[in-house]
Design an enzyme around this catalytic site. Sequence first.
Site, mmCIF file in Angstrom:
data_model
loop_
_atom_site.group_PDB
_atom_site.id
_atom_site.type_symbol
_atom_site.label_atom_id
_atom_site.label_comp_id
_atom_site.label_asym_id
_atom_site.label_seq_id
_atom_site.Cartn_x
_atom_site.Cartn_y
_atom_site.Cartn_z
ATOM 1 N N CYS A 4 1.426 9.383 -12.873
ATOM 2 C CA CYS A 4 1.235 8.939 -11.483
ATOM 3 C C CYS A 4 2.322 9.542 -10.587
ATOM 4 O O CYS A 4 3.522 9.372 -10.844
ATOM 5 C CB CYS A 4 1.271 7.414 -11.420
ATOM 6 S SG CYS A 4 1.335 6.770 -9.744
ATOM 7 N N ASP A 30 5.926 10.212 4.423
ATOM 8 C CA ASP A 30 4.800 10.989 3.909
ATOM 9 C C ASP A 30 5.152 12.468 4.011
ATOM 10 O O ASP A 30 5.732 12.915 4.997
ATOM 11 C CB ASP A 30 3.536 10.686 4.736
ATOM 12 C CG ASP A 30 2.273 11.188 4.075
ATOM 13 O OD1 ASP A 30 1.441 10.362 3.675
ATOM 14 O OD2 ASP A 30 2.118 12.430 3.956
ATOM 15 N N ASN A 86 -5.967 3.134 2.202
ATOM 16 C CA ASN A 86 -7.157 3.805 1.678
ATOM 17 C C ASN A 86 -7.407 3.300 0.260
ATOM 18 O O ASN A 86 -6.475 3.196 -0.537
ATOM 19 C CB ASN A 86 -6.952 5.321 1.680
ATOM 20 C CG ASN A 86 -6.773 5.872 3.080
ATOM 21 O OD1 ASN A 86 -7.370 5.369 4.026
ATOM 22 N ND2 ASN A 86 -5.951 6.900 3.214
ATOM 23 N N HIS A 99 -0.695 2.055 -1.800
ATOM 24 C CA HIS A 99 0.311 2.329 -0.769
ATOM 25 C C HIS A 99 -0.230 1.960 0.594
ATOM 26 O O HIS A 99 -1.415 2.092 0.864
ATOM 27 C CB HIS A 99 0.739 3.805 -0.785
ATOM 28 C CG HIS A 99 -0.399 4.768 -0.797
ATOM 29 N ND1 HIS A 99 -1.119 5.055 -1.930
ATOM 30 C CD2 HIS A 99 -0.937 5.526 0.194
ATOM 31 C CE1 HIS A 99 -2.058 5.946 -1.650
ATOM 32 N NE2 HIS A 99 -1.984 6.241 -0.363
ATOM 33 N N HIS A 101 0.037 3.079 4.387
ATOM 34 C CA HIS A 101 0.507 4.057 5.363
ATOM 35 C C HIS A 101 0.984 3.254 6.569
ATOM 36 O O HIS A 101 0.234 2.430 7.107
ATOM 37 C CB HIS A 101 -0.630 4.965 5.822
ATOM 38 C CG HIS A 101 -1.211 5.839 4.758
ATOM 39 N ND1 HIS A 101 -0.855 7.161 4.600
ATOM 40 C CD2 HIS A 101 -2.130 5.583 3.796
ATOM 41 C CE1 HIS A 101 -1.542 7.686 3.599
ATOM 42 N NE2 HIS A 101 -2.329 6.754 3.091
HETATM 43 P P1 AMP Z 1 -3.972 8.574 0.331
HETATM 44 O O1 AMP Z 1 -4.894 9.692 0.739
HETATM 45 O O2 AMP Z 1 -4.209 7.304 1.090
HETATM 46 O O3 AMP Z 1 -3.977 8.388 -1.168
HETATM 47 O O4 AMP Z 1 -2.518 9.033 0.759
HETATM 48 C C1 AMP Z 1 -1.692 9.801 -0.045
HETATM 49 C C2 AMP Z 1 -0.591 10.321 0.838
HETATM 50 O O5 AMP Z 1 0.450 10.771 0.022
HETATM 51 C C3 AMP Z 1 -1.003 11.497 1.725
HETATM 52 O O6 AMP Z 1 -0.830 11.129 3.101
HETATM 53 C C4 AMP Z 1 -0.074 12.629 1.306
HETATM 54 O O7 AMP Z 1 0.360 13.415 2.382
HETATM 55 C C5 AMP Z 1 1.070 11.856 0.667
HETATM 56 N N1 AMP Z 1 1.819 12.587 -0.346
HETATM 57 C C6 AMP Z 1 1.344 13.360 -1.344
HETATM 58 N N2 AMP Z 1 2.352 13.829 -2.101
HETATM 59 C C7 AMP Z 1 3.501 13.331 -1.574
HETATM 60 C C8 AMP Z 1 4.897 13.461 -1.901
HETATM 61 N N3 AMP Z 1 5.318 14.188 -2.943
HETATM 62 N N4 AMP Z 1 5.787 12.832 -1.118
HETATM 63 C C9 AMP Z 1 5.394 12.095 -0.058
HETATM 64 N N5 AMP Z 1 4.093 11.920 0.294
HETATM 65 C C10 AMP Z 1 3.167 12.539 -0.444
HETATM 66 ZN ZN ZN Z 2 2.095 4.678 -10.181
#
Ligand code: AMP
Ligand code: ZN
Length: 119
Positions: A4, A30, A86, A99, A101
């Site tokens: 994960c 993010d 989401n 998570h 946002h």
């Molecule tokens: P979701 O689409 O709701 O699952 O959101 C996942 C979020 O994680 C997206 O907005 C990505 O830009 C963010 N994300 C992906 N990889 C990383 C990372 N290494 N560090 C910080 N945010 C990330």
């Molecule tokens: Zn996890």
Amino acid sequence: MSDCLFCKIIAGDIPSKKVYEDDEYLAFWDIAPKAPVHILLIPKKHVTSLYHLDDSNVSVVQGMMSKAPEIAKLMELNDGFRAVVNTGDGGGQEVGHIHFHILGDVRKATWSGFPLQDN
Ligand code: AMP
Ligand code: ZN
């Protein structure tokens, strides 16, 4: 959970721009902000999504409801913020670790459906 992405961030195996941490939660920027302020709030306990709540994890996720405004205030979003969770593929969830946002100044945001119209 070993595969994960967010568990790896919690473990420190992947770097993140942390803004808050305590025993139960972590908040960090993010990597691809869709608003002028875009923070992800996650529980340290792995929970896949809102569709994966049970007696063993629901209190941790409930705690995120009060943690979210704390993080927003920490980011000086005194005029308000948007929280988005989401859930599952149909909800556009890309990372399978629950998570929130936390978005600030959403009228400048570039999420699907954004920018909002002023009316
Ligand atoms: P979701 O689409 O709701 O699952 O959101 C996942 C979020 O994680 C997206 O907005 C990505 O830009 C963010 N994300 C992906 N990889 C990383 C990372 N290494 N560090 C910080 N945010 C990330
Ligand atoms: Zn996890």
